[in-house]
Design a protein around this motif. Sequence first.
Motif, PDB file in Angstrom:
ATOM      1  N   LYS A  79      -5.340  -2.994  -0.031  1.00 23.25           N
ATOM      2  CA  LYS A  79      -4.401  -2.496   0.977  1.00 23.25           C
ATOM      3  C   LYS A  79      -5.060  -2.442   2.347  1.00 23.25           C
ATOM      4  O   LYS A  79      -4.451  -2.787   3.369  1.00 23.25           O
ATOM      5  CB  LYS A  79      -3.881  -1.118   0.571  1.00 23.25           C
ATOM      6  CG  LYS A  79      -2.807  -0.567   1.496  1.00 23.25           C
ATOM      7  CD  LYS A  79      -2.292   0.768   0.983  1.00 23.25           C
ATOM      8  CE  LYS A  79      -1.205   1.318   1.900  1.00 23.25           C
ATOM      9  NZ  LYS A  79      -0.702   2.636   1.394  1.00 23.25           N
ATOM     10  N   LYS A  80      -6.312  -2.013   2.382  1.00 22.81           N
ATOM     11  CA  LYS A  80      -7.037  -1.935   3.647  1.00 22.81           C
ATOM     12  C   LYS A  80      -7.138  -3.297   4.313  1.00 22.81           C
ATOM     13  O   LYS A  80      -7.075  -3.410   5.548  1.00 22.81           O
ATOM     14  CB  LYS A  80      -8.442  -1.370   3.391  1.00 22.81           C
ATOM     15  CG  LYS A  80      -9.317  -1.312   4.629  1.00 22.81           C
ATOM     16  CD  LYS A  80     -10.717  -0.813   4.292  1.00 22.81           C
ATOM     17  CE  LYS A  80     -11.619  -0.860   5.529  1.00 22.81           C
ATOM     18  NZ  LYS A  80     -13.000  -0.426   5.204  1.00 22.81           N
ATOM     19  N   TYR A  81      -7.270  -4.348   3.509  1.00 17.71           N
ATOM     20  CA  TYR A  81      -7.418  -5.700   4.057  1.00 17.71           C
ATOM     21  C   TYR A  81      -6.111  -6.500   4.019  1.00 17.71           C
ATOM     22  O   TYR A  81      -6.120  -7.714   4.203  1.00 17.71           O
ATOM     23  CB  TYR A  81      -8.514  -6.451   3.288  1.00 17.71           C
ATOM     24  CG  TYR A  81      -9.904  -5.963   3.620  1.00 17.71           C
ATOM     25  CD1 TYR A  81     -10.607  -6.483   4.711  1.00 17.71           C
ATOM     26  CD2 TYR A  81     -10.510  -4.963   2.867  1.00 17.71           C
ATOM     27  CE1 TYR A  81     -11.882  -6.022   5.023  1.00 17.71           C
ATOM     28  CE2 TYR A  81     -11.785  -4.503   3.178  1.00 17.71           C
ATOM     29  CZ  TYR A  81     -12.464  -5.040   4.251  1.00 17.71           C
ATOM     30  OH  TYR A  81     -13.730  -4.573   4.565  1.00 17.71           O
ATOM     31  N   ASN A  82      -4.991  -5.796   3.790  1.00 15.58           N
ATOM     32  CA  ASN A  82      -3.670  -6.443   3.747  1.00 15.58           C
ATOM     33  C   ASN A  82      -3.627  -7.582   2.728  1.00 15.58           C
ATOM     34  O   ASN A  82      -3.086  -8.661   2.989  1.00 15.58           O
ATOM     35  CB  ASN A  82      -3.279  -6.974   5.138  1.00 15.58           C
ATOM     36  CG  ASN A  82      -3.138  -5.861   6.161  1.00 15.58           C
ATOM     37  OD1 ASN A  82      -2.501  -4.849   5.891  1.00 15.58           O
ATOM     38  ND2 ASN A  82      -3.759  -6.036   7.309  1.00 15.58           N
ATOM     39  N   LYS A  83      -4.202  -7.316   1.551  1.00 14.04           N
ATOM     40  CA  LYS A  83      -4.261  -8.337   0.507  1.00 14.04           C
ATOM     41  C   LYS A  83      -3.642  -7.840  -0.803  1.00 14.04           C
ATOM     42  O   LYS A  83      -4.026  -8.289  -1.885  1.00 14.04           O
ATOM     43  CB  LYS A  83      -5.721  -8.740   0.250  1.00 14.04           C
ATOM     44  CG  LYS A  83      -6.411  -9.442   1.410  1.00 14.04           C
ATOM     45  CD  LYS A  83      -5.896 -10.856   1.579  1.00 14.04           C
ATOM     46  CE  LYS A  83      -6.678 -11.614   2.645  1.00 14.04           C
ATOM     47  NZ  LYS A  83      -6.186 -13.009   2.800  1.00 14.04           N
TER      48      LYS A  83
END
Length: 205
Positions: A79-83
């Motif tokens: 989620k932090k890396y939009n993945k």
Amino acid sequence: MFLSTVVIAIIAFIIAVAGFFLYKNYAFRNAGKKIANARYERIESLHHQLENKQTPSPEEMHRYVSNLLTREMTFLLLKKYNKTQLFPKEFYTIEKAAASNLAGWLEFPTELDACPDELEHIKRVILSLYDAQSEMYYEVFRFRINQPHWAAKNGWMLGVVGPYSTTSQPYDPPQATFSRLSKLSDNVTPEEEVQWVHETIYKAH
């Protein structure tokens, strides 16, 4: 003279108590730091891949999410890396998220101090508080751990995670993950355990 002796004894007692609580606080913080480091080490490779804009293979992702102790952290990292699209869909449920959250909670030194050897979902317990809009529910699990752990003698124990609502999404942080390490053999029902956690833990926040 007697009064002086009493005063000295009282002061010594206060110092001893203060020292005990300072030591417990230090030990708690030190244990928290150690477990945080251990948890990071489990996903360190995945973190490096994402940081370097590399895409983990489906096999790697399945390995991370199959492990109760890395499943929740894996989602949060993605989620932090939009993945989050890399997260396997079959593990994107509140039940799967709650199981991982409970395992992480139990691992902490002040609780079970270990991940259970077995952890199974029992049921979802719904609390209808006022109306359909305020409905809350908890996920209830049973777990056990093998010898030589001190809790092995308890057999199957109950754990509760929640509360969730109709608007909750998987991996939203629950506010009342807890276990009294109650034995199922003590005839504590999932409903009773949820009610205790809701009244004692959730409402105390």
